[in-house]
Design a protein around this motif. Structure first.
Motif, mmCIF file in Angstrom:
data_model
loop_
_atom_site.group_PDB
_atom_site.id
_atom_site.type_symbol
_atom_site.label_atom_id
_atom_site.label_comp_id
_atom_site.label_asym_id
_atom_site.label_seq_id
_atom_site.Cartn_x
_atom_site.Cartn_y
_atom_site.Cartn_z
ATOM 1 N N GLU A 1 0.834 -1.204 0.000
ATOM 2 C CA GLU A 1 0.000 0.000 0.000
ATOM 3 C C GLU A 1 0.870 1.256 0.000
ATOM 4 O OE1 GLU A 1 -3.715 1.940 0.032
ATOM 5 O OE2 GLU A 1 -3.396 -0.223 0.063
ATOM 6 N N GLU A 2 1.850 1.295 0.865
ATOM 7 C CA GLU A 2 2.708 2.478 0.955
ATOM 8 C C GLU A 2 3.572 2.630 -0.290
ATOM 9 O OE1 GLU A 2 5.491 4.725 4.264
ATOM 10 O OE2 GLU A 2 4.613 2.755 4.686
ATOM 11 N N PHE A 3 4.027 1.516 -0.831
ATOM 12 C CA PHE A 3 4.834 1.560 -2.054
ATOM 13 C C PHE A 3 4.027 2.132 -3.220
ATOM 14 C CE2 PHE A 3 6.051 -0.869 -5.963
ATOM 15 C CZ PHE A 3 7.248 -0.211 -6.208
ATOM 16 N N LEU A 4 2.803 1.640 -3.413
ATOM 17 C CA LEU A 4 1.980 2.117 -4.524
ATOM 18 C C LEU A 4 1.530 3.560 -4.312
ATOM 19 C CD1 LEU A 4 -0.160 -1.086 -5.144
ATOM 20 C CD2 LEU A 4 1.693 -0.197 -6.563
ATOM 21 N N ARG A 5 1.233 3.908 -3.073
ATOM 22 C CA ARG A 5 0.853 5.295 -2.780
ATOM 23 C C ARG A 5 1.990 6.249 -3.138
ATOM 24 N NH1 ARG A 5 -0.268 7.959 3.140
ATOM 25 N NH2 ARG A 5 -1.542 9.730 2.482
ATOM 26 N N SER A 6 3.210 5.830 -2.875
ATOM 27 C CA SER A 6 4.367 6.665 -3.203
ATOM 28 C C SER A 6 4.583 6.780 -4.707
ATOM 29 C CB SER A 6 5.633 6.090 -2.551
ATOM 30 O OG SER A 6 5.509 6.064 -1.141
ATOM 31 N N SER A 7 4.003 5.883 -5.458
ATOM 32 C CA SER A 7 4.202 5.881 -6.916
ATOM 33 C C SER A 7 3.132 6.668 -7.661
ATOM 34 C CB SER A 7 4.210 4.437 -7.433
ATOM 35 O OG SER A 7 2.896 3.893 -7.443
ATOM 36 N N GLU A 8 2.205 7.301 -6.927
ATOM 37 C CA GLU A 8 1.105 8.024 -7.572
ATOM 38 C C GLU A 8 1.407 9.515 -7.666
ATOM 39 O OE1 GLU A 8 -2.257 4.975 -5.712
ATOM 40 O OE2 GLU A 8 -2.447 7.146 -5.394
ATOM 41 N N PRO A 9 1.081 10.158 -8.795
ATOM 42 C CA PRO A 9 1.233 11.615 -8.924
ATOM 43 C C PRO A 9 0.122 12.316 -8.145
ATOM 44 C CG PRO A 9 0.166 10.741 -10.874
ATOM 45 C CD PRO A 9 0.515 9.551 -10.006
ATOM 46 N N PRO A 10 0.105 13.650 -8.113
ATOM 47 C CA PRO A 10 -0.958 14.359 -7.386
ATOM 48 C C PRO A 10 -2.367 13.978 -7.818
ATOM 49 C CG PRO A 10 0.811 15.870 -7.925
ATOM 50 C CD PRO A 10 1.134 14.575 -8.612
ATOM 51 N N GLU A 11 -2.545 13.627 -9.091
ATOM 52 C CA GLU A 11 -3.876 13.251 -9.567
ATOM 53 C C GLU A 11 -4.289 11.857 -9.114
ATOM 54 O OE1 GLU A 11 -1.893 16.077 -12.380
ATOM 55 O OE2 GLU A 11 -1.362 14.174 -11.428
ATOM 56 N N HIS A 12 -3.330 11.062 -8.599
ATOM 57 C CA HIS A 12 -3.595 9.687 -8.146
ATOM 58 C C HIS A 12 -4.306 8.876 -9.235
ATOM 59 C CE1 HIS A 12 -2.301 10.582 -4.041
ATOM 60 N NE2 HIS A 12 -2.950 11.711 -4.170
ATOM 61 N N ASN A 13 -3.793 8.990 -10.469
ATOM 62 C CA ASN A 13 -4.437 8.319 -11.596
ATOM 63 C C ASN A 13 -3.526 7.333 -12.318
ATOM 64 O OD1 ASN A 13 -2.696 10.135 -12.751
ATOM 65 N ND2 ASN A 13 -4.211 11.130 -14.068
#
Length: 699
Positions: free
Chosen positions: A510-522
């Protein structure tokens, strides 16, 4: 006003208020505030006992003894620095879909986790005109704001032009659209006015997220800026019911924030933001204001009355607009948007669709697990219901995907798809790298992949929709390389905490993927945070996850040779792809060309085809019409109609026309012929399929 030589329009202009507000004073339907009454008398050149406004006493008997609410405008910087707008607001477009995604994500992240109830979010569009608008402007002390708006609108830069358009909309057309976002069973704006806490993070600060929950959707502190970006006037009012008391109160905590560019008013320079609140007697600057605990009458006048005592926050966007909706409405010769009613209805529908598209999974329940979110949209005009409240139902907006998730939550999945309506489950590996050099944070996570048959209401088919803990859609992508004849499907990838509490390394993933998202989280990919917290090549793990997911999808949807529809070999010799030119060559670029064709004769006697198209490079948009003809022994080939056409991959279908771009070098579409147009039975004929270019086919 008789005897003064000043009409209502001129007086309204001089005071910086609407004509409707002045008329409301004259008809004694509302009264000017004491300080504004003095200005009225100065403009008219009359004593307080003369004129039609004299019936209003400058001092109301029921005024509270405490300091009245006022606007505080941040002074200009001593070093001469100037900001011509909030940079965070430029990270997103003033689009209702973006707003719905960001604001609902924030509400979902703030859900009260002390109970199992979902967070309830309601969007209310409210158009104000006439007296209703006049009363609202009085409530927000418009006469204090108007000089600042005029100064901001006079500046020839982006924010100034947006504000200028908002003022024209309100004054020339006597119309203002409010958009209110209420959430219930949420935390509310808790904490001190200035120190660390939810209130200060939203109202006072930029780029502060304050989200410690690893499953939270937001992480940049940018999403709240969409509230102000959606306002043509840069104004948002807030009313919060707190989940924990502050200063001995929990209900009706009010504050307003205005984001304007640097400006000069009455020879004073102001930095940009302003706040509506009660002057803070303890502050070093006597003009600084803080939130206040309002009475019910004040809350009602600001259109911020909440339903019940459930904690949460109501955000009121003043002067809401939608770039996409306005563009769809069209403009007249003067540049004004026409057809307001349809525009308001479009805004309503865009909100509903955006919520259904992005949060269907959060709204899905299964087994003993309830939904995380409930959402609805309603539209009012001057306090009267214009469009009834519409609850967003995931089964309506995403029937196949919500069925897949429901089966997972209920524990009713299968290993292979053998019957209609089933949901197949498998897992795919994500090798989570070590975070910040901590080796115990590395390990293999097993994300859950769900696959089920697609339905007509699902929109684009043969896609994987990926998400993590809060179950907001992060990305949707095509599955490449599918063999012809693959049954249409939808796939859902649940990663991180969305895969279940017992999934290995769920929190780390979860933390790894969250860190891989841009501001738009898309999307999931390389970001600065991912590069800093993990090793530089860590983003490649995501590419491997995508590859493993697509491979697993192929295994679940592939049709074994022994189970492929009978009749394929019998008709293969009777299928033809037209070799005739079907479009004009532009330069060295030829139009899309049919490259492969697979067909069977269905139980109804119709030809069922799957066609693969080779799309030329070049970036052009091609409009092509697929034509089916029967191969007969003599005479011209009869043209038969399509009973059904479906764009499968790398193409779009509108009104029977296929649109191709060079984004994907190969495209696939499916079709079923209309038996009623067959002059002879399909079993007695062959089939010819042509792809013909529509005139004006390149856009």
């Amino acid at each position: 006003m008789q005897g003064t030589g000043t009409d209502t329009s001129e007086l309204a202009h001089q005071l910086g208020v609407t004509r409707a507000l002045v008329e409301a004073w004259l008809d004694k339907r509302s009264v000017p505030r004491p300080d504004l009454l003095v200005r009225v008398q100065e403009v008219l050149g009359v004593e307080s006992e003369t004129g039609r406004c004299s019936s209003v006493s400058p001092k109301r008997q029921d005024e509270p003894a405490e300091t009245p609410v006022a606007w505080y405008h941040r002074p200009g910087h001593d070093d001469g620095g100037r900001e011509f707008g909030n940079a965070a607001a430029f990270a997103f477009e003033a689009d209702l879909e973006v707003l719905a995604r960001e604001a609902t994500q924030n509400s979902l992240d703030e859900r009260d986790r002390s109970n199992d109830r979902p967070v309830r979010v309601r969007y209310t569009l409210h158009e104000l005109t006439g007296d209703t608008l006049a009363r609202f402007l009085t409530a927000i002390r418009w006469h204090d704001l108007h000089p600042h708006y005029e100064a901001a609108a006079a500046q020839d830069q982006k924010v100034g032009r947006v504000i200028s358009a908002g003022l024209r909309e309100m004054f020339e057309r006597d119309r203002l659209v409010l958009l209110r976002i209420d959430d219930y069973n949420a935390n509310g704006l808790t904490g001190d006015d200035y120190e660390d806490g939810r209130f200060a993070a939203v109202v006072r600060r930029q780029l502060e997220s304050r989200k410690s929950d690893v499953a939270a959707g937001g992480s940049y502190g940018l999403g709240k800026a969409t509230l102000w970006a959606t306002s043509r006037l840069g104004l948002v009012l807030m009313n919060s019911t707190l989940s924990e008391p502050h200063e001995g109160h929990t209900q009706r905590r009010l504050i307003g924030r205005l984001d304007l560019p640097w400006r000069e008013v009455d020879r004073r320079r102001f930095a940009g933001p302003a706040w509506l609140g009660r002057p803070d007697v303890e502050a070093d600057n006597a003009e600084v204001v803080r939130s206040w605990w309002a009475d019910e009458e004040t809350v009602e006048s600001l259109h911020l009355t909440r339903d019940g005592d459930d904690p949460g926050t109501s955000f009121l966007i003043v002067g809401a607009h939608d770039v996409a909706s306005l563009a769809a409405a069209g403009q007249d010769q003067e540049g004004d948007v026409g057809d307001d009613e349809d525009s308001l209805e479009r805004m309503h529908q865009r909100l509903v669709r955006a919520l259904g598209r992005n949060f269907w999974a959060s709204m899905t329940a299964g087994g003993d697990r309830g939904p995380l979110l409930e959402a609805s949209v309603r539209t009012l005009r001057n306090g009267v219901e214009h469009l009834e409240e519409e609850r967003v139902e995931p089964q309506v907006h995403q029937p196949a995907r919500s069925r897949a998730l429901q089966a997972f939550l209920s524990g009713t999945t299968v290993d292979r798809l053998t019957e209609a309506g089933q949901v197949a489950l498998t897992t795919v590996p994500l090798k989570v790298p070590a975070r910040d050099g901590l080796t115990d944070t590395a390990g293999e996570h097993r994300a859950v992949l769900l696959v089920t048959e697609a339905t007509d209401a699902d929109g684009r088919i043969n896609q994987v929709t990926a998400m993590r803990g809060n179950r907001m859609t992060v990305k949707t992508s095509w599955v490449p390389g599918l063999p012809l004849g693959t049954n249409p499907f939808q796939a859902v990838l649940l990663a991180g905490l969305a895969a279940g509490d017992d999934a290995p390394f769920a929190a780390e993933a979860e933390e790894f993927l969250r860190s891989s998202e841009p501001p738009e989280h898309n999307k999931w990919g390389q970001t600065d945070e991912l590069r800093m917290r993990y090793s530089p090549p860590a983003h490649r793990r995501i590419a491997v996850l995508t590859s493993e997911t697509n491979k697993a999808v192929h295994e679940l949807v592939a049709i074994p040779k022994e189970k492929r529809p009978s009749g394929t070999s019998k008709v293969s010799k009777r299928l033809k792809i037209s070799g005739k030119p079907t479009g004009k060559v532009r330069g060295t670029v030829a139009p899309p060309k049919l490259d492969d064709l697979e067909a069977v004769i269905g139980p109804s006697g119709a030809w069922q085809i799957t066609a693969e198209v080779k799309v030329p490079p070049g970036g052009e948009l091609w409009r092509m019409s697929p034509v089916a003809k029967l191969e007969v022994r003599s005479g011209p080939r009869p043209v038969v109609k399509w009973a059904e056409l479906v764009a499968v991959s790398n193409c779009e279908l509108f009104d029977g026309i296929l649109y191709f771009t060079s984004g994907g070098r190969r495209a696939v579409f499916r079709g079923v012929t209309d038996v009623s147009t067959h002059p002879v039975r399909a079993a007695l004929t062959g089939l010819v399929v042509e792809l013909q270019e529509i005139k004006g086919g390149v856009a």
